[in-house]
Motif scaffolding. Sequence first.
Motif, PDB file in Angstrom:
ATOM      1  N   ASN A  94      78.622  21.909 -62.302  1.00 16.40           N
ATOM      2  CA  ASN A  94      79.096  23.069 -62.157  1.00 16.40           C
ATOM      3  C   ASN A  94      79.134  22.246 -61.036  1.00 16.40           C
ATOM      4  O   ASN A  94      78.661  22.738 -60.150  1.00 16.40           O
ATOM      5  N   PRO A  95      80.466  21.163 -61.262  1.00 18.61           N
ATOM      6  CA  PRO A  95      80.622  20.448 -59.663  1.00 18.61           C
ATOM      7  C   PRO A  95      81.212  21.389 -58.856  1.00 18.61           C
ATOM      8  O   PRO A  95      82.382  22.008 -58.977  1.00 18.61           O
ATOM      9  N   GLU A  96      81.162  20.808 -57.461  1.00 21.38           N
ATOM     10  CA  GLU A  96      82.302  20.870 -56.066  1.00 21.38           C
ATOM     11  C   GLU A  96      83.370  20.365 -56.610  1.00 21.38           C
ATOM     12  O   GLU A  96      83.575  19.519 -56.187  1.00 21.38           O
ATOM     13  N   PRO A  97      84.481  20.999 -56.907  1.00 18.82           N
ATOM     14  CA  PRO A  97      85.296  20.553 -57.448  1.00 18.82           C
ATOM     15  C   PRO A  97      86.537  19.184 -55.943  1.00 18.82           C
ATOM     16  O   PRO A  97      86.849  18.657 -56.520  1.00 18.82           O
ATOM     17  N   HIS A  98      85.692  19.906 -54.927  1.00 20.99           N
ATOM     18  CA  HIS A  98      86.913  19.804 -53.826  1.00 20.99           C
ATOM     19  C   HIS A  98      86.362  18.692 -52.815  1.00 20.99           C
ATOM     20  O   HIS A  98      86.489  18.193 -52.196  1.00 20.99           O
ATOM     21  N   SER A 104      79.067  14.652 -52.916  1.00 24.00           N
ATOM     22  CA  SER A 104      78.105  15.505 -54.098  1.00 24.00           C
ATOM     23  C   SER A 104      77.056  14.156 -54.425  1.00 24.00           C
ATOM     24  O   SER A 104      75.766  15.325 -54.190  1.00 24.00           O
ATOM     25  N   ILE A 105      76.985  13.765 -53.910  1.00 22.66           N
ATOM     26  CA  ILE A 105      75.718  12.931 -54.614  1.00 22.66           C
ATOM     27  C   ILE A 105      74.833  12.831 -53.208  1.00 22.66           C
ATOM     28  O   ILE A 105      73.371  13.605 -53.016  1.00 22.66           O
ATOM     29  N   PHE A 106      74.779  13.612 -52.341  1.00 19.00           N
ATOM     30  CA  PHE A 106      74.703  13.432 -50.912  1.00 19.00           C
ATOM     31  C   PHE A 106      74.643  15.193 -50.574  1.00 19.00           C
ATOM     32  O   PHE A 106      73.727  15.144 -49.269  1.00 19.00           O
ATOM     33  N   LEU A 107      74.380  15.954 -51.720  1.00 12.78           N
ATOM     34  CA  LEU A 107      75.181  16.913 -51.103  1.00 12.78           C
ATOM     35  C   LEU A 107      73.395  18.132 -50.413  1.00 12.78           C
ATOM     36  O   LEU A 107      72.683  17.495 -51.013  1.00 12.78           O
ATOM     37  N   ASN A 108      73.311  18.310 -49.083  1.00 11.91           N
ATOM     38  CA  ASN A 108      72.044  18.868 -48.613  1.00 11.91           C
ATOM     39  C   ASN A 108      71.376  17.909 -48.079  1.00 11.91           C
ATOM     40  O   ASN A 108      70.142  19.029 -47.776  1.00 11.91           O
ATOM     41  N   ARG A 109      71.950  16.680 -48.215  1.00 12.80           N
ATOM     42  CA  ARG A 109      71.107  15.960 -47.383  1.00 12.80           C
ATOM     43  C   ARG A 109      71.567  14.366 -47.245  1.00 12.80           C
ATOM     44  O   ARG A 109      71.923  13.372 -47.656  1.00 12.80           O
ATOM     45  N   GLU A 110      73.241  15.287 -46.202  1.00  4.05           N
ATOM     46  CA  GLU A 110      73.652  14.276 -45.707  1.00  4.05           C
ATOM     47  C   GLU A 110      73.613  13.450 -44.604  1.00  4.05           C
ATOM     48  O   GLU A 110      73.161  13.998 -43.877  1.00  4.05           O
ATOM     49  N   HIS A 111      74.299  12.266 -44.838  1.00  2.05           N
ATOM     50  CA  HIS A 111      73.687  11.654 -43.561  1.00  2.05           C
ATOM     51  C   HIS A 111      74.291  11.933 -42.451  1.00  2.05           C
ATOM     52  O   HIS A 111      75.300  12.081 -42.182  1.00  2.05           O
ATOM     53  N   ASP A 140      86.050   4.754 -56.576  1.00  5.93           N
ATOM     54  CA  ASP A 140      85.221   5.180 -55.498  1.00  5.93           C
ATOM     55  C   ASP A 140      84.326   6.144 -55.358  1.00  5.93           C
ATOM     56  O   ASP A 140      85.200   7.067 -55.681  1.00  5.93           O
ATOM     57  N   PRO A 141      83.756   5.333 -54.248  1.00  9.43           N
ATOM     58  CA  PRO A 141      82.785   7.012 -53.867  1.00  9.43           C
ATOM     59  C   PRO A 141      83.781   8.131 -53.637  1.00  9.43           C
ATOM     60  O   PRO A 141      84.118   9.217 -52.884  1.00  9.43           O
ATOM     61  N   ARG A 142      84.962   8.103 -53.108  1.00  9.35           N
ATOM     62  CA  ARG A 142      85.751   8.574 -52.927  1.00  9.35           C
ATOM     63  C   ARG A 142      86.579   9.884 -53.346  1.00  9.35           C
ATOM     64  O   ARG A 142      87.319  10.325 -52.685  1.00  9.35           O
ATOM     65  N   THR A 143      86.670   9.180 -54.136  1.00 14.43           N
ATOM     66  CA  THR A 143      87.733  10.260 -55.735  1.00 14.43           C
ATOM     67  C   THR A 143      86.365  11.677 -56.051  1.00 14.43           C
ATOM     68  O   THR A 143      85.278  11.900 -55.579  1.00 14.43           O
ATOM     69  N   LEU A 144      87.937  11.947 -55.594  1.00 18.35           N
ATOM     70  CA  LEU A 144      87.481  13.841 -56.041  1.00 18.35           C
ATOM     71  C   LEU A 144      86.327  14.771 -56.729  1.00 18.35           C
ATOM     72  O   LEU A 144      86.796  13.919 -58.163  1.00 18.35           O
ATOM     73  N   MET A 145      85.836  14.914 -57.011  1.00 17.26           N
ATOM     74  CA  MET A 145      85.027  15.428 -58.404  1.00 17.26           C
ATOM     75  C   MET A 145      86.201  16.090 -59.348  1.00 17.26           C
ATOM     76  O   MET A 145      85.575  15.726 -60.978  1.00 17.26           O
ATOM     77  N   GLU A 146      86.756  16.998 -59.296  1.00 15.97           N
ATOM     78  CA  GLU A 146      87.678  17.576 -59.773  1.00 15.97           C
ATOM     79  C   GLU A 146      88.601  16.362 -60.971  1.00 15.97           C
ATOM     80  O   GLU A 146      89.188  16.663 -62.204  1.00 15.97           O
ATOM     81  N   GLU A 147      88.432  15.053 -60.108  1.00 13.28           N
ATOM     82  CA  GLU A 147      89.415  14.242 -61.007  1.00 13.28           C
ATOM     83  C   GLU A 147      88.484  13.172 -62.571  1.00 13.28           C
ATOM     84  O   GLU A 147      89.306  12.897 -62.797  1.00 13.28           O
TER      85      GLU A 147
END
Lengths: 509, 330
Positions: A94-98, A104-111, A140-147
Amino acid sequence: MEEQNKDYILECTGISKAFGGTQALKNVQLQIKKGEVHALLGENGAGKSTLMKIVIGLHKPDEGEMVFEGQRYAANGPADALRKGISMVHQELNPEPHLSIAESIFLNREHTMKGLPFLNKKETNRQAGIILKRFGIEKDPRTLMEELTLAEVQMIEIIRAVSCDARIIIMDEPTSSLDSEETQHLFHTIRELKEKGVSIIYISHRMEEIFEICDRVSVFRDGEYVNSCPLEGVTNEELIAMMVGRQVKSIFPKIECEIGETVLKVENLSGKGFQNISFEVHEGEILGISGLVGSGRSETMRVIFGLDPKTGGKIFLGGKEIAIKSPKDAISKGICMVNEDRQNFGLCLYRSIRENISLPNLPSRQKGILINQRREKKEAEEVAKVLTVKAASIESEAYSLSGGNQQKVVLSKWVMAKPKVLILDEPTRGVDVGAKSEIHTLMCQFAAQGMAIIMISSELPEIMGTSDRILIYHEGRINGEIFREDITTAKVTQEDILAKEFGQKEGGK
Amino acid sequence: MSRKSANAASESIRFGMSEIEFNLFMRRYGIGMVMVIMAVILAIVSPTFRTSGNVISILLQVSLNGILALGMVFVITGGGIDLSIGSLLALTSVIIGAMLNATGSIVLACVVSVAATTVFGLLNGILIAKFKMFPFVVTLATQLVIRGTAYIISGGYSQSLANAEFKEIGAGKLFGVIPYPVIILTVVAILAYVILHWTKFGRYVYAVGGNKNAAIASGVNVFWTTAGTYIISGFCCGIAGIIMTSRISAAQPNIGVGYETDAIAACVIGGTSFAGGVSTIPGTVMGIVIIGLIYNGMNLVGINSYWQTITKGLLIIGAVMLDMVMNKRK
Ligand SMILES: Nc1ncnc2c1ncn2[C@@H]1O[C@H](COP(=O)(O)OP(=O)(O)OP(=O)(O)O)[C@@H](O)[C@H]1O
Ligand SMILES: [Mg+2]
């Protein structure tokens, strides 16, 4: 019952859960030791995912108790469970596409920036980069999940669950869209975690994996707890018997049938992710396609089915060149495809099983301008029964089905269509052992009726057991062709195929 | 706590149906219960409410909004929204005025105006489906274009219509009992039901609204399906516009402002999900009637119209919450 055991990090007892009239779990128990990999085994709809969702607080149990690290435990939802030390990789991605990979990896525990409530993007990306490298993912960690492809999304979800320092990690069919290489990466990670004393709950329908990585197993059947035992000393057959409650053969013998004329032929086909692909598939033939994820196998099939545009080459059907601009064209010409991504390309989750199954088949089931509803219902019920879809009723909405049963509904759509060419991309993703052999038998029956079948699968035993011929992809090209005789005479082994997937040249050892 | 809910689950047979069927029934017809309860309460407090004349007058009142809502439900089910319907009413009105002036033919006036609104529906559809623009923005913009066009056609003036026959459409009654608008509403509702629930196109609308990618991969022509929903909405606006023009006996470029609110409200109260892919025509019809009951009932009981507006707003919120609880949507 056994006394409260100090060894157990998580203990669930007497858990029951009903959804409306469906009793998903009846008084089940589960005991997880510290630092073990514990398999959950059961047919589709046995209640495995439901039990795990209860553990992380997505569902409230109707009855039952949980003890985690010696204390009574209940989670108020995934975030709460994570805080308490339990994380989960879900079966349905259930990825967040944007969001980007890093977010995504750090969702809910952002730096955040030191002392400030602002996000520290740079640090997030840097950390994510380190983790990605550790898992061998060149993105690249900046790639969007939808890609990302389905397999990549799966890897990111695994990374997220693994990188939260949880003491129990639940993995619900984590390998269902991974290839053998990625699976080995995952197993490596699991072993590392185990050494650190992390417990893993591992759900899979692939028995080889369970024997390879798990220490103990708990078996469920129809929402009831059957048994737990160490994996050492039990056989595959014994486990399957526990699962289904009777003796079944796990591998069905392939029905050999006459191979006829060429049905579909592609010549020098190119597109995004593959170049100059040529092959043919004949009446009555099951053509297996094997290769690593991202080697261009699914991409080729998407182009043939009209989901993506081609950049070059020709497609012939029955000797005539055809132009396919959309799936609609393909379907009307008799080419159908089961997509690997059932959530995105397979199902309307909030519509009934009946409507989902009949959707692509409506044009030929009309009475004047109206849908012939009686026929629709009857046929949908018939296919659903053949494919052993387990549901309260044919009118149940798709979201209420277990993962494996959703997969069977997607297959039903195209089984009902009875096309000339059936393309199957991971047809048995998440399907249990019994249903899997039903599907293989059905494929053989269709082939015997003259259908041409192309099957992509990451499971080598599946590919080797059912195909008349196998094409092996490597980096967007075909790197080998294997015939059934070579497999039955053991001239070619699983290792040979793997080597070709990794790019070994023809003939070389 | 856990004990109690377990007991509730084990008593799974209610009214001779299993609990899952009961849930389905509630989700589909729960709104019908709301409607019936409202009607019963009104019947008890207000003697006038019970008269057959009042029932017909409610139906007459809701006929306009009803026809609009029955078009809107297609659009929302397909995952869109149509904010241009108010302007389309005005466009219909001024075209009828111009046509009646020029030709005196009622049939021609009606056909041309409905054709015009349908074409504007198609235009909405093309912008949204072909160019993948957001429905909200597109119809917000075309709404202005259409309104402007209506002003240009009419020169900015209202024109009263003296044609007595044309007046019959809105004011006449079949057998002197049932007003024509009510009959038109009924026909539109039946057509909408057949199209949405019994045809291939209807299924495609559900599929496109529910999961566009899955629809494409099942051979659905997303462009025509989406465009089709806006065409239907435009068509319904034409029909409703004719009735409205006839009722006010005037061609006015400034009518219809805010009509989209009630149409959307009827859909949502009737169980149409804004996420797309979930709706029923019977539900929508109940939503339409409920809005009628709010207006009518509160008038009878003597509550002023400010409170009616507030009630309507609260009811929409309530309906959306009900939808979320029932469907456990995120
Ligand atoms: N949200 C829901 N609403 C209604 N029924 C549900 C819901 N979730 C699960 N179920 C039902 O509960 C039962 C158990 O489902 P669950 O997803 O736990 O199975 P599973 O063991 O994970 O199967 P699979 O191997 O196919 O993933 C199924 O019969 C399913 O239909
Ligand atoms: Mg599951």
